[in-house]
Design a protein around this motif. Structure first.
Motif, PDB file in Angstrom:
ATOM      1  N   ALA A  36      -8.778  21.507  -6.474  1.00 33.93           N
ATOM      2  CA  ALA A  36      -7.682  22.401  -6.840  1.00 33.93           C
ATOM      3  C   ALA A  36      -7.004  22.923  -5.583  1.00 33.93           C
ATOM      4  O   ALA A  36      -7.655  23.239  -4.583  1.00 33.93           O
ATOM      5  N   ASN A  37      -5.678  22.983  -5.636  1.00 31.42           N
ATOM      6  CA  ASN A  37      -4.877  23.497  -4.526  1.00 31.42           C
ATOM      7  C   ASN A  37      -4.995  22.650  -3.263  1.00 31.42           C
ATOM      8  O   ASN A  37      -4.928  23.167  -2.144  1.00 31.42           O
ATOM      9  N   GLU A  38      -5.166  21.344  -3.447  1.00 30.11           N
ATOM     10  CA  GLU A  38      -5.175  20.404  -2.333  1.00 30.11           C
ATOM     11  C   GLU A  38      -4.291  19.205  -2.670  1.00 30.11           C
ATOM     12  O   GLU A  38      -4.677  18.327  -3.442  1.00 30.11           O
ATOM     13  N   THR A  39      -3.086  19.182  -2.095  1.00 30.57           N
ATOM     14  CA  THR A  39      -2.171  18.067  -2.286  1.00 30.57           C
ATOM     15  C   THR A  39      -1.949  17.349  -0.965  1.00 30.57           C
ATOM     16  O   THR A  39      -1.669  17.976   0.062  1.00 30.57           O
ATOM     17  N   GLY A  40      -2.070  16.030  -1.012  1.00 32.55           N
ATOM     18  CA  GLY A  40      -1.774  15.201   0.144  1.00 32.55           C
ATOM     19  C   GLY A  40      -1.010  13.973  -0.310  1.00 32.55           C
ATOM     20  O   GLY A  40      -0.481  13.937  -1.423  1.00 32.55           O
ATOM     21  N   TYR A  41      -0.981  12.950   0.515  1.00 33.70           N
ATOM     22  CA  TYR A  41      -0.248  11.746   0.132  1.00 33.70           C
ATOM     23  C   TYR A  41      -0.724  10.536   0.925  1.00 33.70           C
ATOM     24  O   TYR A  41      -1.401  10.661   1.959  1.00 33.70           O
ATOM     25  N   ALA A  42      -0.368   9.374   0.399  1.00 36.85           N
ATOM     26  CA  ALA A  42      -0.543   8.105   1.096  1.00 36.85           C
ATOM     27  C   ALA A  42       0.818   7.426   1.127  1.00 36.85           C
ATOM     28  O   ALA A  42       1.680   7.702   0.292  1.00 36.85           O
ATOM     29  N   TYR A  43       1.041   6.529   2.080  1.00 42.47           N
ATOM     30  CA  TYR A  43       2.339   5.869   2.181  1.00 42.47           C
ATOM     31  C   TYR A  43       2.163   4.397   2.533  1.00 42.47           C
ATOM     32  O   TYR A  43       1.142   3.984   3.097  1.00 42.47           O
ATOM     33  N   ALA A  44       3.181   3.610   2.164  1.00 46.42           N
ATOM     34  CA  ALA A  44       3.103   2.163   2.377  1.00 46.42           C
ATOM     35  C   ALA A  44       4.505   1.581   2.456  1.00 46.42           C
ATOM     36  O   ALA A  44       5.466   2.159   1.926  1.00 46.42           O
ATOM     37  N   ASN A  45       4.627   0.441   3.084  1.00 50.78           N
ATOM     38  CA  ASN A  45       5.912  -0.249   3.181  1.00 50.78           C
ATOM     39  C   ASN A  45       6.191  -1.103   1.948  1.00 50.78           C
ATOM     40  O   ASN A  45       7.327  -1.525   1.730  1.00 50.78           O
ATOM     41  N   ALA A  46       5.143  -1.377   1.168  1.00 47.52           N
ATOM     42  CA  ALA A  46       5.290  -2.163  -0.057  1.00 47.52           C
ATOM     43  C   ALA A  46       4.576  -1.441  -1.187  1.00 47.52           C
ATOM     44  O   ALA A  46       3.592  -0.720  -0.962  1.00 47.52           O
ATOM     45  N   ILE A  47       5.041  -1.642  -2.411  1.00 49.01           N
ATOM     46  CA  ILE A  47       4.437  -0.963  -3.558  1.00 49.01           C
ATOM     47  C   ILE A  47       3.007  -1.433  -3.785  1.00 49.01           C
ATOM     48  O   ILE A  47       2.204  -0.740  -4.424  1.00 49.01           O
ATOM     49  N   THR A  48       2.667  -2.584  -3.248  1.00 44.92           N
ATOM     50  CA  THR A  48       1.311  -3.127  -3.374  1.00 44.92           C
ATOM     51  C   THR A  48       0.414  -2.735  -2.203  1.00 44.92           C
ATOM     52  O   THR A  48      -0.722  -3.177  -2.124  1.00 44.92           O
ATOM     53  N   GLY A  49       0.936  -1.897  -1.295  1.00 43.41           N
ATOM     54  CA  GLY A  49       0.159  -1.463  -0.145  1.00 43.41           C
ATOM     55  C   GLY A  49       0.281  -2.435   1.013  1.00 43.41           C
ATOM     56  O   GLY A  49       1.162  -3.294   1.022  1.00 43.41           O
ATOM     57  N   PRO A  50      -0.595  -2.280   2.031  1.00 47.86           N
ATOM     58  CA  PRO A  50      -1.712  -1.334   2.114  1.00 47.86           C
ATOM     59  C   PRO A  50      -1.235   0.109   2.304  1.00 47.86           C
ATOM     60  O   PRO A  50      -0.177   0.336   2.880  1.00 47.86           O
ATOM     61  N   TRP A  51      -2.036   1.049   1.814  1.00 47.60           N
ATOM     62  CA  TRP A  51      -1.696   2.462   1.829  1.00 47.60           C
ATOM     63  C   TRP A  51      -2.398   3.175   2.981  1.00 47.60           C
ATOM     64  O   TRP A  51      -3.595   3.008   3.182  1.00 47.60           O
ATOM     65  N   THR A  52      -1.634   3.971   3.712  1.00 44.14           N
ATOM     66  CA  THR A  52      -2.182   4.813   4.782  1.00 44.14           C
ATOM     67  C   THR A  52      -2.267   6.238   4.275  1.00 44.14           C
ATOM     68  O   THR A  52      -1.265   6.799   3.828  1.00 44.14           O
ATOM     69  N   ARG A  53      -3.443   6.836   4.356  1.00 47.07           N
ATOM     70  CA  ARG A  53      -3.617   8.210   3.865  1.00 47.07           C
ATOM     71  C   ARG A  53      -3.569   9.208   5.021  1.00 47.07           C
ATOM     72  O   ARG A  53      -4.037   8.920   6.122  1.00 47.07           O
ATOM     73  N   ILE A  54      -3.021  10.370   4.750  1.00 48.09           N
ATOM     74  CA  ILE A  54      -3.033  11.419   5.760  1.00 48.09           C
ATOM     75  C   ILE A  54      -4.445  12.003   5.855  1.00 48.09           C
ATOM     76  O   ILE A  54      -5.264  11.833   4.944  1.00 48.09           O
ATOM     77  N   ASP A  55      -4.722  12.690   6.967  1.00 49.04           N
ATOM     78  CA  ASP A  55      -6.081  13.143   7.247  1.00 49.04           C
ATOM     79  C   ASP A  55      -6.367  14.580   6.829  1.00 49.04           C
ATOM     80  O   ASP A  55      -7.511  15.032   6.907  1.00 49.04           O
ATOM     81  N   SER A  56      -5.336  15.315   6.404  1.00 48.63           N
ATOM     82  CA  SER A  56      -5.555  16.707   6.011  1.00 48.63           C
ATOM     83  C   SER A  56      -4.601  17.079   4.885  1.00 48.63           C
ATOM     84  O   SER A  56      -3.634  16.363   4.601  1.00 48.63           O
ATOM     85  N   VAL A  57      -4.874  18.195   4.237  1.00 52.10           N
ATOM     86  CA  VAL A  57      -4.053  18.662   3.118  1.00 52.10           C
ATOM     87  C   VAL A  57      -2.634  18.958   3.600  1.00 52.10           C
ATOM     88  O   VAL A  57      -2.438  19.621   4.623  1.00 52.10           O
ATOM     89  N   ALA A  58      -1.641  18.479   2.847  1.00 51.43           N
ATOM     90  CA  ALA A  58      -0.242  18.728   3.210  1.00 51.43           C
ATOM     91  C   ALA A  58       0.282  20.027   2.611  1.00 51.43           C
ATOM     92  O   ALA A  58       1.073  20.736   3.236  1.00 51.43           O
ATOM     93  N   MET A  59      -0.161  20.333   1.388  1.00 52.41           N
ATOM     94  CA  MET A  59       0.292  21.536   0.685  1.00 52.41           C
ATOM     95  C   MET A  59      -0.857  22.126  -0.111  1.00 52.41           C
ATOM     96  O   MET A  59      -1.534  21.391  -0.849  1.00 52.41           O
ATOM     97  N   PRO A  60      -1.098  23.441  -0.003  1.00 48.06           N
ATOM     98  CA  PRO A  60      -2.226  24.065  -0.696  1.00 48.06           C
ATOM     99  C   PRO A  60      -1.906  24.457  -2.137  1.00 48.06           C
ATOM    100  O   PRO A  60      -1.951  25.633  -2.509  1.00 48.06           O
ATOM    101  N   PHE A  61      -1.527  23.470  -2.953  1.00 44.06           N
ATOM    102  CA  PHE A  61      -1.340  23.716  -4.369  1.00 44.06           C
ATOM    103  C   PHE A  61      -1.588  22.421  -5.130  1.00 44.06           C
ATOM    104  O   PHE A  61      -1.916  21.396  -4.536  1.00 44.06           O
ATOM    105  N   SER A  62      -1.465  22.465  -6.463  1.00 39.56           N
ATOM    106  CA  SER A  62      -1.789  21.322  -7.310  1.00 39.56           C
ATOM    107  C   SER A  62      -0.569  20.866  -8.110  1.00 39.56           C
ATOM    108  O   SER A  62       0.483  21.505  -8.084  1.00 39.56           O
TER     109      SER A  62
END
Length: 325
Positions: free
Chosen positions: A130-156
């Motif tokens: 709860a209250n931990e939002t982050g994200y992953a990003y990719a150049n293609a919809i099929t990935g590969p996905w890179t995830r961030i290492d820490s919470v970006a926003m403290p909400f849900s």
């Protein structure tokens, strides 16, 4: 001539009433596609979000084994991708995209995905605890996905919106003293620092509560449909409510009439009243018209819970602009 005038007046009045009736998404909803949506044998499906790439629609959703019931999301939820050539489905499972990672910010679960495209980059927002939002990003919809290492926003329950200049607006929910308030964050780009709006105060009027928002930009304003937690707006807990804001800070309720309830009517004339119907998502085309509405629907027989994603076509809905008192 008098008959012609009366006929023209009647047509005008009918069109005016139709315009008024189409204020909310509810009035543009069509019956759900009985053989559409997304189902997986043996799994509970939740949190739909859809994006079109080329001629294919890609749905990201949360899933976990049905044997654990709805509460299994807290430990077993993972994010999957499914595809369809038809917006309304049926969608077919393609792959597991995100799972929880031990020792990282998303070590509890991967849940509540929202997919957007920022420039040429696909960005998949999701939550862990709860209250931990982050994200992953990719150049293609099929990935590969890179995830961030820490919470970006403290909400849900993040509902991200990518603006034309590449900046990001995210509407979401945070529980403060057991009150689920609406909060907003902005960033100059998806991979920059997110700044909280209004010092974290509730963006909804009257300290109204919410869960599960979905957002889109149309008619010069932010438009949000959400789960009306505690029934502040509609009078029924977790019915659908619709809000709008011209500045992204001060939101107004469009109507007290619920946008959706727990009952779904299908294109074959049948209907089902679900035990729970949540996680609304609007699909918007390139003209800012809503053309599909997705929800997570849960049934229960005895102790067995089952859930899948339902989809209703929408008759090219565009909300009215700023509403005058």
């Amino acid at each position: 001539m008098n008959i012609l005038k009366k006929t023209m007046l009647t047509i005008l009045l009918i069109s005016c009433y139709s315009f008024v009736d189409a204020q909310t998404l509810k009035d543009a909803l069509k019956p759900a596609v009985k053989k559409g949506g997304f189902k997986m044998e043996g799994y509970i499906l939740w949190c739909p979000t859809v994006i079109k790439v080329g001629s294919t629609y890609h749905m990201f959703a949360s899933r976990w084994p049905e044997q654990y019931g709805l509460g299994g999301w807290t430990k077993y939820s993972e994010i999957v991708r499914a595809t369809s050539k038809n917006l309304y489905g049926p969608y077919q499972f393609a792959e597991v995209v995100i799972q929880k990672r031990e020792g990282r910010w998303d070590n509890d679960r991967a849940h509540n995905p929202k997919i957007v495209k920022a420039g040429k980059t696909f960005v998949l927002y999701y939550i862990s605890s709860a209250n931990e939002t982050g994200y992953a990003y990719a150049n293609a919809i099929t990935g590969p996905w890179t995830r961030i290492d820490s919470v970006a926003m403290p909400f849900s329950n993040p509902a991200p919106l990518v603006k034309k200049d590449g900046s990001i607006y995210v509407f979401g929910r945070k529980s403060v003293n057991d009150i689920r308030i609406a909060q907003g964050f902005t960033a100059s780009a998806f991979n920059t620092r997110y700044t909280q709006l209004k010092e974290g105060a509730n963006l909804l009027p009257g300290n109204y509560q919410l869960e599960d928002p979905t957002i889109w930009w149309a008619s010069g304003q932010y438009n949000v449909i959400l789960s009306d937690f505690r029934g502040d707006a509609t009078g029924v807990n977790k019915n659908g409510a619709q809000y709008y804001s011209t500045d992204g800070v001060n939101y107004k309720l469009v109507s007290k009439d619920p946008v959706y309830t727990k009952t779904v009517t299908y294109d074959n004339g049948s209907s089902v009243t679900f035990r729970r119907r949540e996680r609304p998502f609007v699909y918007v085309n390139e003209k800012a018209e809503v053309t599909a509405f997705f929800t997570s629907c849960l049934t229960q027989e005895g102790e067995k819970e089952q859930s899948w994603i339902e989809v209703q076509p929408v008759d090219h809905y565009v909300p009215k602009g700023e509403r005058k008192p």
